[in-house]
Enzyme design. Structure first.
Site, PDB file in Angstrom:
ATOM      1  N   TYR A  51       0.857  -1.188   0.000  1.00 38.20           N
ATOM      2  CA  TYR A  51       0.000   0.000   0.000  1.00 38.20           C
ATOM      3  C   TYR A  51       0.891   1.235   0.000  1.00 38.20           C
ATOM      4  O   TYR A  51       1.838   1.312   0.779  1.00 38.20           O
ATOM      5  CB  TYR A  51      -0.888   0.027   1.256  1.00 38.20           C
ATOM      6  N   ASP A  94      -6.168  13.320 -25.316  1.00 41.06           N
ATOM      7  CA  ASP A  94      -6.214  11.929 -24.860  1.00 41.06           C
ATOM      8  C   ASP A  94      -5.541  11.103 -25.950  1.00 41.06           C
ATOM      9  O   ASP A  94      -6.124  10.829 -27.000  1.00 41.06           O
ATOM     10  CB  ASP A  94      -7.673  11.500 -24.661  1.00 41.06           C
ATOM     11  N   LYS A 141      -1.802   0.270 -24.734  1.00 38.99           N
ATOM     12  CA  LYS A 141      -2.162   0.159 -26.158  1.00 38.99           C
ATOM     13  C   LYS A 141      -0.875   0.191 -26.981  1.00 38.99           C
ATOM     14  O   LYS A 141      -0.032  -0.672 -26.781  1.00 38.99           O
ATOM     15  CB  LYS A 141      -3.161   1.262 -26.525  1.00 38.99           C
ATOM     16  N   ARG A 181      -1.692  -2.625 -18.088  1.00 46.30           N
ATOM     17  CA  ARG A 181      -2.913  -1.828 -17.992  1.00 46.30           C
ATOM     18  C   ARG A 181      -2.688  -0.749 -16.942  1.00 46.30           C
ATOM     19  O   ARG A 181      -2.230  -1.013 -15.839  1.00 46.30           O
ATOM     20  CB  ARG A 181      -4.086  -2.709 -17.571  1.00 46.30           C
TER      21      ARG A 181
END
Ligand code: DSN
Length: 448
Positions: free
Chosen positions: A54, A199, A228, A234
């Protein structure tokens, strides 16, 4: 140690699904343009002990102890992002693209403010103001569109901006195959005092490779996913440009505090480690070659499809992506082509096209691209084969039409899917796909 040796023993059901997914990725053509095959080093980082930690806060300013190594990794990721995209500030903690974009709204706008983005069915993204996204519900969304030729209608965007005086304008897309006009949009945003946010999720790898222009000089903020064309794990990043800092020196701090504590809790440190690794990989000369090859492959694929009579929105591509217009075969037929290609081992997604005559769930287009195939090592000659196969599959199922009546659709699709199993052309293409894939080795390190 074999990969997945422990899962195999502890959880055979999950192991089987992973094994099948490895085989699916190896033995098929992965052509969804937002997907890619990340490096084995990134996969290792994702499966590392970094997932146990964490670390709310930022490097050197955490709310938990024991973050000395997390700090090393997050600092590396931030510095690499700043260097690669030529920006003074980067936040690498967003869990993915949608939360990154939401954080931008929360940092810049108040509920009810006007925002502008490319309309979803013209190639824009849900989070750029579409009605089913929170972005279209808590803000007043004024979408701009593409022209008849499929290119962004810059004149319309200028007129809409002058009329509606938006607080924020997005330039970015999820199904747009041409260079994004960053410079024109900077002018539009400057004229009305709006923030311009680029974006670049789809094209960040192409920007780093130099095959697509960078928005760094034109936009105030840049958001991107990292999985991508950038070929990382991710995740996502929000970057503040020099122009953004000039407009509002507090912007970097606003972005950071909106991500944490505003919107998210602890960052996913294994993903941040993967982002750091992917950014280092993207800084190498081999990544530039990769970006060039993605676009060369995309253009070769477009040429072959068009040679076979397939219509592409805008009549071609400048980037990693192609958008097939199936209206010549009937409206709402994307689902038949997506499923037929899937049966043949070619994974694509059904997608809306500009002036969509059907709906987002039963759209009339197919979106496909070359990042993953290029990662496998495919070149222009392979694209010719792929283009010819795709055209054969499309022609094979062109007789199927989406029933007008919604009640009849499920039964019709079920029948179509049963018949698909028996179609010889699809079986033949499946064999050719397997042959083509056997020339390439995806993740040789993974023995499964
Ligand atoms: N789902 C992504 C894509 O496929 O483009 C965008 O969020």
């Amino acid at each position: 140690m074999d990969w997945f040796e422990n899962i195999k023993k502890s959880d055979p059901e999950v192991f089987d699904a992973i094994k099948n997914e490895v085989a699916r990725q190896r033995n098929g053509l992965e052509m969804i343009p937002s997907e890619n095959f990340t490096s084995i080093s990134v996969l290792e980082a994702l499966g590392s002990v970094m997932t146990n930690k964490y670390s709310e806060g930022y490097a050197g300013k955490r709310y938990y102890g024991g973050n000395e190594y997390v700090d090393v990794i997050e600092r590396l990721a931030v510095e690499r992002a700043k260097k690669l995209f030529a920006v003074p500030h980067a936040n690498v903690q967003p869990y993915s693209g949608s939360p990154a974009n939401l954080a931008v709204y929360l940092a810049l706008c108040k509920p009810g403010d006007t925002i502008m983005g490319l309309n979803l069915t013209d190639g824009g993204h849900l989070t750029h103001g579409w009605k089913t996204s929170v972005s279209g519900q808590i803000f007043k969304s004024v979408p701009y569109h593409v022209k008849k030729d499929g290119y962004i209608d810059i004149d319309e965007a200028r007129k809409l901006a002058q009329e509606s005086k938006p607080k924020l304008i997005w330039i970015g897309a999820t199904a747009y195959t041409r260079e994004l006009p960053f410079e024109d949009f900077a002018q539009i945003a400057n004229d009305v005092g709006a923030y311009l946010v680029a974006d670049i999720s789809h094209i960040s790898g192409l920007i780093v490779s130099g095959v697509h222009k960078s928005p760094a000089k034109h936009a105030h903020l840049i958001t991107t996913t990292t999985h991508k064309t950038l070929r990382g794990p991710r995740g996502a990043m929000i970057m503040v440009t020099d122009k953004g800092v000039e407009k509002d020196p507090a912007l970097p701090g606003k972005i950071d505090s909106t991500i944490f504590p505003g919107l998210q809790g602890g960052p996913h440190d294994s993903a941040v480690a993967g982002i750091a690794i992917a950014l280092l990989e993207a800084s190498k000369p081999s990544f530039r070659e990769y970006g060039v090859q993605i676009v060369n492959n995309s253009k070769a694929l477009a040429a072959e499809l068009m040679r076979n009579g397939i219509t592409l929105v805008t009549g071609g591509t400048d980037n990693h992506m192609l958008l097939i217009d199936l209206t010549g075969f009937g409206k709402g037929t994307g689902v038949f082509v997506q499923d037929a290609l899937g049966k043949a081992g070619i994974t694509v997604n059904k997608n809306t096209i500009p002036n969509e005559p059907s709906s987002p769930f039963y759209p009339s287009g197919i979106r496909l691209g070359t990042p993953a195939l290029t990662t496998m090592g495919m070149k222009e000659d392979d694209m010719k084969k792929v283009g010819a196969m795709i055209a054969r599959v499309i022609n094979d199922v062109k007789g199927y039409q989406l029933p007008e009546s919604k009640e009849e659709r499920a039964a019709y699709l079920e029948k179509f899917r049963r018949e698909l199993d028996e179609r010889q052309e699809i079986k033949d293409v499946r064999k050719e796909v397997l042959d083509l894939c056997s020339n390439f080795t995806l993740y040789p390190q993974i023995k499964i």
